[in-house]
Design an enzyme around this catalytic site. Structure first.
Site, PDB file in Angstrom:
ATOM      1  N   ASP A   9      23.570   0.705  -0.421  1.00 12.58           N
ATOM      2  CA  ASP A   9      23.797  -0.255  -1.495  1.00 12.58           C
ATOM      3  C   ASP A   9      22.925   0.163  -2.682  1.00 12.58           C
ATOM      4  O   ASP A   9      21.934   0.894  -2.509  1.00 12.58           O
ATOM      5  CB  ASP A   9      23.425  -1.651  -0.992  1.00 12.58           C
ATOM      6  CG  ASP A   9      23.490  -2.694  -2.080  1.00 12.58           C
ATOM      7  OD1 ASP A   9      24.550  -2.842  -2.698  1.00 12.58           O
ATOM      8  OD2 ASP A   9      22.454  -3.360  -2.325  1.00 12.58           O
ATOM      9  N   THR A  43      28.857   0.252  -3.198  1.00 12.76           N
ATOM     10  CA  THR A  43      28.466  -0.751  -4.170  1.00 12.76           C
ATOM     11  C   THR A  43      29.642  -1.559  -4.691  1.00 12.76           C
ATOM     12  O   THR A  43      30.798  -1.157  -4.554  1.00 12.76           O
ATOM     13  CB  THR A  43      27.773  -0.036  -5.361  1.00 12.76           C
ATOM     14  OG1 THR A  43      27.462  -0.971  -6.388  1.00 12.76           O
ATOM     15  CG2 THR A  43      28.692   1.035  -5.951  1.00 12.76           C
ATOM     16  N   GLY A  44      29.338  -2.681  -5.313  1.00  9.83           N
ATOM     17  CA  GLY A  44      30.346  -3.450  -6.008  1.00  9.83           C
ATOM     18  C   GLY A  44      30.649  -2.912  -7.393  1.00  9.83           C
ATOM     19  O   GLY A  44      31.595  -3.340  -8.038  1.00  9.83           O
ATOM     20  N   LYS A 197      33.016  -3.370   2.515  1.00  8.63           N
ATOM     21  CA  LYS A 197      32.249  -2.129   2.656  1.00  8.63           C
ATOM     22  C   LYS A 197      32.376  -1.547   4.067  1.00  8.63           C
ATOM     23  O   LYS A 197      32.349  -0.327   4.238  1.00  8.63           O
ATOM     24  CB  LYS A 197      30.779  -2.372   2.328  1.00  8.63           C
ATOM     25  CG  LYS A 197      30.494  -2.631   0.863  1.00  8.63           C
ATOM     26  CD  LYS A 197      28.990  -2.731   0.613  1.00  8.63           C
ATOM     27  CE  LYS A 197      28.668  -2.968  -0.844  1.00  8.63           C
ATOM     28  NZ  LYS A 197      27.204  -2.992  -1.093  1.00  8.63           N
ATOM     29  N   ASP A 220      21.125  -5.236   1.356  1.00  7.33           N
ATOM     30  CA  ASP A 220      20.245  -6.403   1.225  1.00  7.33           C
ATOM     31  C   ASP A 220      20.972  -7.738   1.104  1.00  7.33           C
ATOM     32  O   ASP A 220      20.331  -8.780   1.161  1.00  7.33           O
ATOM     33  CB  ASP A 220      19.364  -6.238  -0.020  1.00  7.33           C
ATOM     34  CG  ASP A 220      20.145  -6.369  -1.317  1.00  7.33           C
ATOM     35  OD1 ASP A 220      19.907  -7.328  -2.067  1.00  7.33           O
ATOM     36  OD2 ASP A 220      21.023  -5.529  -1.575  1.00  7.33           O
ATOM     37  N   ASN A 223      27.387  -9.006   0.954  1.00  5.01           N
ATOM     38  CA  ASN A 223      28.474  -8.029   0.892  1.00  5.01           C
ATOM     39  C   ASN A 223      28.153  -6.754   1.662  1.00  5.01           C
ATOM     40  O   ASN A 223      29.020  -5.886   1.819  1.00  5.01           O
ATOM     41  CB  ASN A 223      28.849  -7.706  -0.552  1.00  5.01           C
ATOM     42  CG  ASN A 223      27.715  -7.088  -1.347  1.00  5.01           C
ATOM     43  OD1 ASN A 223      26.545  -7.356  -1.098  1.00  5.01           O
ATOM     44  ND2 ASN A 223      28.060  -6.266  -2.315  1.00  5.01           N
TER      45      ASN A 223
END
Length: 270
Positions: A9, A43-44, A197, A220, A223
């Site tokens: 992430d 990642t988003g 993910k 963390d 998501n």
């Protein structure tokens, strides 16, 4: 257990609370790559928002990969798309209409790193989101866009208390047909039901002929739980949420303490 892929992430994991990559983190990542371990930022963010960190880590090439939009797109670092799952125009309209009904700042991202919002008074969080991801920002109503307009994800943004209050209503309205996830305190995101993910890690591991037991995933937030649930070694950062830590096998130090570099060296490089 041999680690052959590390999924990372970005926010509050790879980056410190001041949005920096620590030298110890960069060194550990580069040592992992030198050993043939795939390091995949997961990642988003869209690819444009990931590129500065790829550059800092000196990650490049068609044989290196990134998972963007929380798993909606998997692509090589040259932009070759391995897999993608987009939402159609009807979903885009529904996400926008619900945001207006609930008085939530709302935006969507297309697969080309452009943010669209129908909010004439653009919320600060949307502006910040565009700036952080080097993304274009356009104010458009759904009727302004073509009928085949597709999006990678929708996002409701704002202060934590606002999203805390709105999240149950969003989940009730959309949760049975879409993947709804709290990507952070200030982001509640909506994607194709096939997207998360974890599924993206499954797909990429299959492409690379890797066992999921050989995957280390570090994150963390909520998501990241989907990738924790499929990776052989799920690691939560010390600064992570209680929910994320509950799904991890290892708790690293915090992002500001160099916890990521330490956990890579302990479990992937020894």
């Amino acid at each position: 257990m041999t680690i052959r892929m590390i999924a990372l992430d970005i926010d509050d994991t790879l980056l410190t609370s001041t949005h920096q990559i620590l030298p110890s983190t960069k060194s550990a990542v580069q040592d992992a790559v030198a050993r043939g371990i795939k390091v995949v930022l997961c990642t988003g963010r869209p690819l444009a928002g990931v590129q500065p960190f790829l550059d800092q880590l000196e990650l490049a090439g068609d044989d290196q990969y990134v998972i963007t939009y929380n798993g909606a797109v998997i692509e090589s670092l040259t932009g070759r798309v391995v897999a993608k799952h987009l939402l159609d125009n009807a979903a885009y309209r529904e996400i926008t209409a619900l945001g207006q009904k609930l008085h939530l700042p709302t935006n969507v991202l297309d697969e080309h790193s452009t943010i669209y919002t129908a909010d004439r008074d653009v919320d600060w969080w949307i502006v910040e989101q565009a700036a952080e991801n080097q993304a274009g920002l356009k104010i458009r109503n759904p009727d302004d866009l073509p009928t085949d307009f597709a999006i990678a994800k929708g996002a409701y943004v704002g202060e934590q208390t606002l999203l805390d209050q709105a999240e149950p209503a969003v989940r009730q309205a959309l949760g049975e047909r879409f993947y709804v996830v709290r990507a952070g305190r200030n982001f509640l995101e909506v994607m194709d039901p096939q997207v998360n993910k974890g599924q993206a890690l499954r797909d990429l591991a299959q492409v690379l002929d890797l066992s999921l037991a050989e995957v280390m995933a570090v994150g963390d937030e909520g998501n990241d739980i989907a990738m924790f649930d499929v990776a052989g070694l799920p690691v939560a950062m010390g600064n992570g949420s209680a929910e994320a830590k509950a799904h991890a096998k290892v708790i690293a130090g915090t992002n500001d303490e160099g916890g990521l570099g330490e956990v890579i060296r302990q479990y992937a490089l020894q």
